[in-house]
Write a protein that holds these residues in place. Structure first.
Motif, PDB file in Angstrom:
ATOM      1  N   GLY A 243       0.877  -1.375   0.012  1.00 32.78           N
ATOM      2  CA  GLY A 243       0.251  -0.120   0.069  1.00 32.78           C
ATOM      3  C   GLY A 243       0.875   1.236   0.082  1.00 32.78           C
ATOM      4  N   GLN A 244       0.491   2.398   0.827  1.00 33.86           N
ATOM      5  CA  GLN A 244       1.067   3.436   0.656  1.00 33.86           C
ATOM      6  C   GLN A 244       2.581   3.599   1.186  1.00 33.86           C
ATOM      7  N   VAL A 245       2.857   2.618   1.922  1.00 36.06           N
ATOM      8  CA  VAL A 245       4.317   2.357   2.493  1.00 36.06           C
ATOM      9  C   VAL A 245       5.107   2.173   1.166  1.00 36.06           C
ATOM     10  N   LEU A 246       4.626   1.646   0.360  1.00 34.73           N
ATOM     11  CA  LEU A 246       5.642   1.645  -0.845  1.00 34.73           C
ATOM     12  C   LEU A 246       6.052   2.924  -1.403  1.00 34.73           C
ATOM     13  N   ASP A 247       5.378   3.870  -1.117  1.00 41.38           N
ATOM     14  CA  ASP A 247       5.738   5.193  -1.807  1.00 41.38           C
ATOM     15  C   ASP A 247       6.436   6.167  -0.627  1.00 41.38           C
ATOM     16  N   THR A 248       6.708   5.509   0.275  1.00 42.85           N
ATOM     17  CA  THR A 248       7.394   6.359   1.681  1.00 42.85           C
ATOM     18  C   THR A 248       8.981   6.108   1.384  1.00 42.85           C
ATOM     19  N   ALA A 249       9.593   7.053   1.529  1.00 43.06           N
ATOM     20  CA  ALA A 249      11.235   7.147   1.311  1.00 43.06           C
ATOM     21  C   ALA A 249      11.474   6.569   2.805  1.00 43.06           C
ATOM     22  N   ALA A 250      11.965   7.422   3.805  1.00 45.46           N
ATOM     23  CA  ALA A 250      12.654   7.080   4.940  1.00 45.46           C
ATOM     24  C   ALA A 250      11.601   6.936   6.000  1.00 45.46           C
ATOM     25  N   ILE A 251      11.784   5.874   6.731  1.00 47.14           N
ATOM     26  CA  ILE A 251      10.813   5.685   8.095  1.00 47.14           C
ATOM     27  C   ILE A 251      11.796   5.492   9.240  1.00 47.14           C
ATOM     28  N   GLU A 252      11.691   6.634  10.265  1.00 45.91           N
ATOM     29  CA  GLU A 252      12.422   6.702  11.137  1.00 45.91           C
ATOM     30  C   GLU A 252      11.768   6.439  12.626  1.00 45.91           C
ATOM     31  N   ASN A 253      10.400   6.299  12.456  1.00 43.70           N
ATOM     32  CA  ASN A 253       9.492   6.125  13.712  1.00 43.70           C
ATOM     33  C   ASN A 253       9.010   4.740  13.978  1.00 43.70           C
ATOM     34  N   PHE A 254       9.484   3.721  13.485  1.00 38.83           N
ATOM     35  CA  PHE A 254       8.958   2.607  13.478  1.00 38.83           C
ATOM     36  C   PHE A 254       9.795   1.727  14.643  1.00 38.83           C
ATOM     37  N   ILE A 255       9.098   1.792  15.751  1.00 35.36           N
ATOM     38  CA  ILE A 255      10.087   1.412  16.956  1.00 35.36           C
ATOM     39  C   ILE A 255      10.656   0.142  16.979  1.00 35.36           C
ATOM     40  N   SER A 256      11.939   0.149  17.444  1.00 32.10           N
ATOM     41  CA  SER A 256      12.877  -0.955  17.154  1.00 32.10           C
ATOM     42  C   SER A 256      13.769  -0.896  16.198  1.00 32.10           C
ATOM     43  N   VAL A 257      13.278  -0.213  14.945  1.00 30.17           N
ATOM     44  CA  VAL A 257      14.063   0.051  13.658  1.00 30.17           C
ATOM     45  C   VAL A 257      14.419   1.482  13.537  1.00 30.17           C
ATOM     46  N   ASN A 258      15.663   1.645  13.737  1.00 30.85           N
ATOM     47  CA  ASN A 258      16.179   3.284  13.795  1.00 30.85           C
ATOM     48  C   ASN A 258      15.764   3.805  12.393  1.00 30.85           C
ATOM     49  N   HIS A 259      15.872   2.996  11.418  1.00 34.43           N
ATOM     50  CA  HIS A 259      15.841   3.582  10.004  1.00 34.43           C
ATOM     51  C   HIS A 259      15.701   2.321   9.063  1.00 34.43           C
ATOM     52  N   THR A 260      14.502   2.639   8.113  1.00 33.22           N
ATOM     53  CA  THR A 260      14.348   1.755   7.099  1.00 33.22           C
ATOM     54  C   THR A 260      13.506   2.406   6.157  1.00 33.22           C
ATOM     55  N   GLU A 261      13.302   2.060   4.762  1.00 33.73           N
ATOM     56  CA  GLU A 261      12.721   2.479   3.637  1.00 33.73           C
ATOM     57  C   GLU A 261      11.520   1.721   3.323  1.00 33.73           C
ATOM     58  N   GLY A 262      10.335   2.580   2.805  1.00 32.21           N
ATOM     59  CA  GLY A 262       9.022   1.858   2.539  1.00 32.21           C
ATOM     60  C   GLY A 262       9.160   0.609   1.873  1.00 32.21           C
ATOM     61  N   PRO A 263       9.698   0.690   0.657  1.00 36.71           N
ATOM     62  CA  PRO A 263       9.658  -0.687  -0.080  1.00 36.71           C
ATOM     63  C   PRO A 263      10.356  -1.786   0.502  1.00 36.71           C
ATOM     64  N   LYS A 264      11.124  -1.529   1.508  1.00 32.94           N
ATOM     65  CA  LYS A 264      11.986  -2.791   2.226  1.00 32.94           C
ATOM     66  C   LYS A 264      10.938  -3.088   3.135  1.00 32.94           C
ATOM     67  N   LEU A 265      10.252  -2.355   3.877  1.00 33.44           N
ATOM     68  CA  LEU A 265       9.208  -2.769   5.072  1.00 33.44           C
ATOM     69  C   LEU A 265       8.167  -3.308   4.296  1.00 33.44           C
ATOM     70  N   ALA A 266       7.558  -2.984   3.027  1.00 33.93           N
ATOM     71  CA  ALA A 266       6.516  -3.600   2.353  1.00 33.93           C
ATOM     72  C   ALA A 266       6.942  -5.089   1.899  1.00 33.93           C
ATOM     73  N   ALA A 267       8.277  -5.172   1.664  1.00 34.70           N
ATOM     74  CA  ALA A 267       8.577  -6.577   0.992  1.00 34.70           C
ATOM     75  C   ALA A 267       8.777  -7.468   2.429  1.00 34.70           C
ATOM     76  N   ASN A 268       9.007  -6.897   3.465  1.00 38.63           N
ATOM     77  CA  ASN A 268       8.941  -7.658   4.812  1.00 38.63           C
ATOM     78  C   ASN A 268       7.687  -8.044   5.212  1.00 38.63           C
ATOM     79  N   LEU A 269       6.744  -7.276   5.026  1.00 36.67           N
ATOM     80  CA  LEU A 269       5.394  -7.437   5.332  1.00 36.67           C
ATOM     81  C   LEU A 269       4.948  -8.714   4.554  1.00 36.67           C
ATOM     82  N   GLU A 270       5.142  -8.643   3.301  1.00 36.29           N
ATOM     83  CA  GLU A 270       4.672  -9.478   2.421  1.00 36.29           C
ATOM     84  C   GLU A 270       5.379 -10.988   2.812  1.00 36.29           C
TER      85      GLU A 270
END
Length: 509
Positions: A243-270
């Motif tokens: 979803g919308q996470v795919l269009d998100t560049a930097a993610i720095e408020n996902f607790i326990s993960v200092n920094h990630t990128e939207g496409p990477k998080l989306a791939a992990n979800l799937e």
């Protein structure tokens, strides 16, 4: 050396996975990009005995192709595939060497069945987090089928070509010399656009689900996992997983993960969802919900899915300003993702509509490489955090216009200006720009529900503290619901809550 020590160490581990020899054919000139590309290729060759290099004349210079020995594979990189495209280069080396791709067998079969000659060209920027998925999909199709070839073209290295084609958004894909598609696409989506997608017959014999999740973002993935862990029959229908996470560049408020990128998080979800016994139906959009003995979800392809309970997690989309020119010039100067499309406007004048955090962050980014940025804010003051406003006002090439109502985006074949009304005086103004970035928030993806589920004036689905809607057995979670805060971590929590509530509903009913 083109690569720093950390990347070299990482790359060395990947190159050990190569299974056979690969030949890189290099077409280089005397320019700076050619020299840097040749340096990268030579460095790769020193790192693996499987990589051979020879000089050749390819369609574009600078470029290099990745081939099996004695066979042109059809994969070419025009420019230097570093930045976000570094992974695309690594995967191309591994897959051409014979390493099996991590893709569904059904998808591999679809690609192998293509009989037409397809030559794809993808125009990308190295700062675009949406481009690698397209590049990797088209490269993989080239590896699997000799009828398919693909050239990745870095817009910064081939500016004249990009400007001659009026390409103002990345990724932009051409097929056999004609425009084919824009934006982030999975290999399944590309196959669907080629006419190889699943039709209604593939869904005809599905047994009713216990829990059917509609939407594949953080809320939907969380809901599906929590349901599947209970051992009940779970399905998930997703327009595009992540979803919308795919269009998100930097993610720095996902607790326990200092920094990630939207496409990477989306791939992990799937990947996490697929660890469980969940029937994942990707690239499917719901168009109707009806409560009968079971709850029915009709898809746009005509298929009807049935379930004892449903969790709606359809998320939200970029809000449009709804003025003349916005739709007509989308990807021709009208843009929504600064990280993707911003570099294409280097040295030009641009505008940003929206004075919230996302708008001001976009303006600050754009000020770094465009000539001038004009921020248009409808209200009398900016809504962004004070620290962002302070940073913005310190920049010499930014103008902020408040009380500005955008009325029209002008252009011929691409954007050339924006008109607005000064709300205090009623005076109409027009400024000349090459691009405009719309940053005015999100709208929930709930219009398809009509009157079946109660929604508020913003279109958000009304829920109680357990995620239940006014329809028994129907729950909602994430950005499509009336949750006051639209955050990834909150969406995941609400997905889990709705899922546990749905299971409780099944037990009691």
């Amino acid at each position: 050396m083109m690569l720093d020590a950390d990347i070299r160490a990482q790359l060395a581990q990947y190159l050990e996975l190569m299974e056979g020899d690969v030949l890189l054919k290099v077409s280089a000139g005397e320019d700076k990009v050619s020299r840097e590309m040749a340096s990268l290729v030579d460095e790769l060759a020193t790192m693996s005995s499987h990589i051979k290099v020879e000089h050749a004349e390819l369609e574009r210079t600078p470029s290099f192709s990745v081939n099996r020995i004695g066979e042109d594979t059809g994969i070419t990189f025009a420019g230097i595939p570093l930045g976000h495209e570094f992974t695309s280069l690594v995967l191309a080396l591994l897959q051409v060497s014979g390493r099996a791709p991590k893709v569904d067998e059904k998808v591999i079969e679809q690609v192998k069945k293509i009989e037409d000659k397809l030559h794809f060209e993808s125009y990308i920027s190295l700062s675009c987090q949406n481009c690698p998925e397209v590049v990797q999909a088209l490269n993989l199709m080239s590896v699997l089928n000799p009828n398919v070839t693909h050239t990745m073209i870095d817009g910064a290295a081939f500016k004249e070509e990009v400007e001659s084609k009026n390409i103002l958004a990345v990724p932009t894909v051409y097929l056999n010399g004609e425009p084919f598609t824009n934006g982030r696409k999975t290999i399944e989506e590309i196959l669907a656009e080629l006419g190889s997608g699943p039709d209604a017959s593939e869904f005809a014999d599905k047994e009713p689900f216990d829990v059917l999740v509609v939407g594949g973002g953080p809320a939907g993935a969380s809901a599906a996992i929590y349901a599947a862990r209970k051992g009940i029959r779970t399905g998930i229908v997703a327009d595009r997983f992540g979803g919308q996470v795919l269009d998100t560049a930097a993610i720095e408020n996902f607790i326990s993960v200092n920094h990630t990128e939207g496409p990477k998080l989306a791939a992990n979800l799937e990947e996490h969802v697929k660890e469980y016994n969940v029937d994942v139906m990707n690239l499917q959009r719901a168009k109707r919900l009806e409560k009968k003995d079971l709850i029915e979800i009709e898809l746009e392809n005509g298929a009807v899915l049935k379930s004892k309970s449903v969790i709606l997690s359809t998320g939200a989309s970029w809000r449009n300003i709804g003025v003349p020119g916005e739709k007509e010039f989308r990807n021709k100067g009208v843009a929504y993702c600064v990280h993707c499309d911003g570099p294409l406007f280097e040295g030009k004048n641009v505008a940003v509509v929206g004075g919230g955090n996302s708008g001001i962050e976009a303006a600050i980014d754009l000020a770094g490489y465009t000539t001038h940025v004009t921020v248009l804010e409808f209200n009398s003051e900016l809504k962004a955090d004070a620290v962002l406003q302070e940073r913005l006002r310190s920049l010499p090439n930014v103008t902020v216009v408040t009380n500005a109502q955008t009325t029209e985006i002008t252009g011929t074949d691409k954007v050339n200006g924006v008109s607005y009304v000064e709300r205090e005086t009623g005076e109409e103004k027009h400024i000349e720009i090459a691009g405009i970035f719309i940053q005015i928030g999100l709208v929930p993806n709930t219009a398809w529900l009509g009157d079946t589920v109660e929604r508020n004036k913003f279109g958000e689905i009304l829920t109680d503290k357990r995620g239940a809607t006014n329809v028994p057995g129907v729950f909602a979670a994430g950005d499509c619901s009336d949750s006051p805060f639209k955050q990834i971590i909150i969406s995941m929590g609400s997905g889990a809550t709705a899922s546990l509530a749905a299971v409780d509903y099944l037990v009691r009913n």
